[in-house]
Enzyme design. Structure first.
Site, PDB file in Angstrom:
ATOM      1  N   ARG A 147       0.860  -1.190   0.000  1.00 29.72           N
ATOM      2  CA  ARG A 147       0.000   0.000   0.000  1.00 29.72           C
ATOM      3  C   ARG A 147       0.893   1.237   0.000  1.00 29.72           C
ATOM      4  NH1 ARG A 147      -3.666   2.186   5.024  1.00 29.72           N
ATOM      5  NH2 ARG A 147      -1.794   3.420   5.370  1.00 29.72           N
ATOM      6  N   TYR A 159      -1.880  11.230   7.977  1.00 33.12           N
ATOM      7  CA  TYR A 159      -1.824   9.879   8.527  1.00 33.12           C
ATOM      8  C   TYR A 159      -1.300   8.892   7.486  1.00 33.12           C
ATOM      9  CZ  TYR A 159      -3.430   5.710  10.991  1.00 33.12           C
ATOM     10  OH  TYR A 159      -3.486   4.503  11.645  1.00 33.12           O
ATOM     11  N   ASP A 211      -5.065   3.853   0.072  1.00 25.06           N
ATOM     12  CA  ASP A 211      -6.133   4.062   1.059  1.00 25.06           C
ATOM     13  C   ASP A 211      -6.501   5.543   1.093  1.00 25.06           C
ATOM     14  OD1 ASP A 211      -7.846   4.026   3.229  1.00 25.06           O
ATOM     15  OD2 ASP A 211      -6.464   2.978   4.578  1.00 25.06           O
ATOM     16  N   HIS A 213      -9.006   6.714   3.200  1.00 25.75           N
ATOM     17  CA  HIS A 213      -9.498   7.034   4.553  1.00 25.75           C
ATOM     18  C   HIS A 213     -10.826   7.804   4.558  1.00 25.75           C
ATOM     19  CE1 HIS A 213      -6.026   5.337   6.498  1.00 25.75           C
ATOM     20  NE2 HIS A 213      -5.220   6.091   5.806  1.00 25.75           N
ATOM     21  N   ARG A 284     -13.518  -5.513   4.055  1.00 24.18           N
ATOM     22  CA  ARG A 284     -12.357  -5.389   4.944  1.00 24.18           C
ATOM     23  C   ARG A 284     -12.671  -5.638   6.415  1.00 24.18           C
ATOM     24  NH1 ARG A 284      -7.960  -4.142   4.826  1.00 24.18           N
ATOM     25  NH2 ARG A 284      -7.854  -2.071   5.723  1.00 24.18           N
ATOM     26  N   TRP A 403     -12.343  10.875   7.988  1.00 26.60           N
ATOM     27  CA  TRP A 403     -11.145  10.124   7.591  1.00 26.60           C
ATOM     28  C   TRP A 403     -11.243   8.711   8.095  1.00 26.60           C
ATOM     29  CZ3 TRP A 403      -7.111   7.443   9.669  1.00 26.60           C
ATOM     30  CH2 TRP A 403      -6.913   7.541  11.058  1.00 26.60           C
TER      31      TRP A 403
HETATM   32  O1  KDG Z   1      -7.505   2.213  14.138  1.00 27.60           O
HETATM   33  C1  KDG Z   1      -7.713   2.522  12.821  1.00 27.60           C
HETATM   34  C2  KDG Z   1      -6.430   2.598  12.038  1.00 27.60           C
HETATM   35  O2  KDG Z   1      -5.604   1.537  12.311  1.00 27.60           O
HETATM   36  C3  KDG Z   1      -6.774   2.657  10.584  1.00 27.60           C
HETATM   37  O3  KDG Z   1      -7.110   3.949  10.260  1.00 27.60           O
HETATM   38  C4  KDG Z   1      -5.692   2.182   9.685  1.00 27.60           C
HETATM   39  O4  KDG Z   1      -6.874   2.771   7.659  1.00 27.60           O
HETATM   40  C5  KDG Z   1      -6.176   1.977   8.278  1.00 27.60           C
HETATM   41  C6  KDG Z   1      -5.808   0.746   7.621  1.00 27.60           C
HETATM   42  O5  KDG Z   1      -6.203   0.558   6.488  1.00 27.60           O
HETATM   43  O6  KDG Z   1      -5.125  -0.045   8.255  1.00 27.60           O
HETATM   44 MG    MG Z   2      -7.735   1.773   5.874  1.00 24.68          MG
END
Ligand code: KDG
Ligand code: MG
Length: 403
Positions: A147, A159, A211, A213, A284, A403
């Protein structure tokens, strides 16, 4: 086999984890994960005040009945806190059942459909060049699925792209959540550039994922999905908050980029329309948040009818216990897709001795009975709980963002 006692162990070996340990009158015990990142103590209270007292004396072998008792019996159904508590209990009960059968968990689910399960890991960078370097390094370490995320130029790291928000690095341990800055306008043209550079650098024989979010609208996702088509992503994850499941129809009308959703889902009802209308490609849900092994099995069997594959959420805050349950389900599941595995701190591995292991870009279950994960309570006692939050996102003008 009667449940005689249930312990809740809270510890922070780099991340906060809530672990359920169920003891029986036959000397067998099982452990489960009940962690909700950033809201851990709410699950602890729910377990201690409302779940444990009503389970003492119940037959540990009646997993389905206990699941229904906690789900239907509460009257207040669903929600992340309730479902994490149910998940913790359910994972521990499957551990006990497999131990009583003297078999690894995947065997009592129906036996292996594969020998090892493909994982993906994360690479983030402050610049496209940094992300490309990180992906090359993962590829060289044997990963077959990666990813890739990148910061937006001119804005602070978001993030998954910088070191700042990782609890293991100390970033999340503070009184208030970090406030990140988001700009859809600056983000949308950036991502295709990242994947163009990645394909130039690592070629086509590797799965690339991204990702979002939950930060986009359906039409913005449609545009991004189209722009990413030349780079053949394995998936685009969580483009839109999925409360409005029908909004994914619009995305599907415009792009063939595969879509993955569901790390925040708790039940089959959260994804029923997404799956039955074939609006997504990967679901997921993960054992710790979607009702344990019982919940996963139900959702994944339903998904199989509609050609939707599994992709259990597996960041650092999904503990090695839930990871063990996931990997056993992955090993059995005919419609397995991929397993997220972000890795853990050394202290986390020490606190949860586990028979599952990483082998390059794959995880293997091992042959230990049960789900093969234990908890070392002496190590746990050395790592007390520390209040920590995920970051929040705001647009450049200060508006709160998803997010
Ligand atoms: O607790 C939530 C996070 O671990 C998450 O936001 C991480 O988006 C995430 C992912 O795909 O692992
Ligand atoms: Mg995620």
């Amino acid at each position: 086999m009667k449940i005689t006692a249930i312990k809740v162990i809270v510890a922070s070996p780099g991340r906060n984890f809530v672990t359920v340990k169920i003891m029986t009158d036959q000397g067998l015990y099982g452990i489960g994960d009940a962690t909700v990142n950033g809201r851990e103590m709410a699950v602890v209270a729910y377990l201690q005040e409302h779940v444990i007292p009503i389970l003492i004396g119940k037959d540990a072998a009646r997993i389905e009945d206990i699941w229904q008792y906690l789900y239907k019996g509460a009257y207040w159904r669903r929600g992340p806190i309730t479902m994490a508590a149910i998940s913790g209990v359910d994972i521990a009960l499957w551990d006990i059942k497999a131990k009583a059968a003297n078999m690894p968990l995947y065997q009592i689910l129906g036996g292996a459909s594969r020998d090892k399960v493909m994982i993906y890991q994360h690479v983030g960078g402050l610049t496209i060049e940094q992300t490309v370097e990180g992906v090359i390094a993962k590829r060289e370490a044997g990963h077959v699925a990666i990813r890739a995320q990148v910061s937006i130029p001119g804005l602070p790291p978001i993030y998954g792209t910088g070191p700042s928000t990782d609890q293991a690095a100390g970033g999340m341990v503070q009184a208030l959540p970090v406030e990140e800055v988001w700009s859809t306008h600056k983000y949308l043209p950036l991502v295709p550039k990242l994947f163009q550079k990645l394909r130039d650098a690592v070629g086509w024989d590797v799965h690339l994922l991204h990702d979002t979010h939950h930060r986009l609208t359906p039409i913005e996702t449609a545009r991004l999905g189209k722009d990413l088509e030349p780079y053949r992503l394995f998936w685009l994850e969580d483009p839109v908050p999925a409360e409005l499941q029908e909004s994914f129809r619009l995305i599907r009308q415009h792009t063939t980029t595969p879509i993955a959703v569901g790390e925040v889902f708790n039940t089959i009802w959260d994804c029923q329309q997404l799956i039955s209308e074939q609006l997504i490609d990967y679901i997921r849900v993960t054992s710790v948040h979607a009702g344990g092994v019982t919940g996963l099995r139900r959702i994944f069997d339903f998904a199989a009818i509609y050609h939707v594959r599994s992709a259990c959420h597996g960041p650092m805050d999904v503990s090695p216990v839930a990871m063990g349950a996931n990997v056993h389900v992955d090993r059995w599941l005919p419609n397995f897709g991929i397993q997220e595995y972000s890795g853990y701190t050394e202290a986390t591995h020490e606190m949860f001795p586990h028979s599952w292991q990483q082998e390059g870009g794959f995880l293997v279950t091992g042959e230990a009975i049960g789900h093969g994960v234990d908890i070392d309570e002496k190590v746990a006692a050395r790592h007390p709980y520390k209040a920590a939050y995920l970051p929040v996102a705001r647009a450049e003008d200060g508006t709160m963002w998803s997010w």
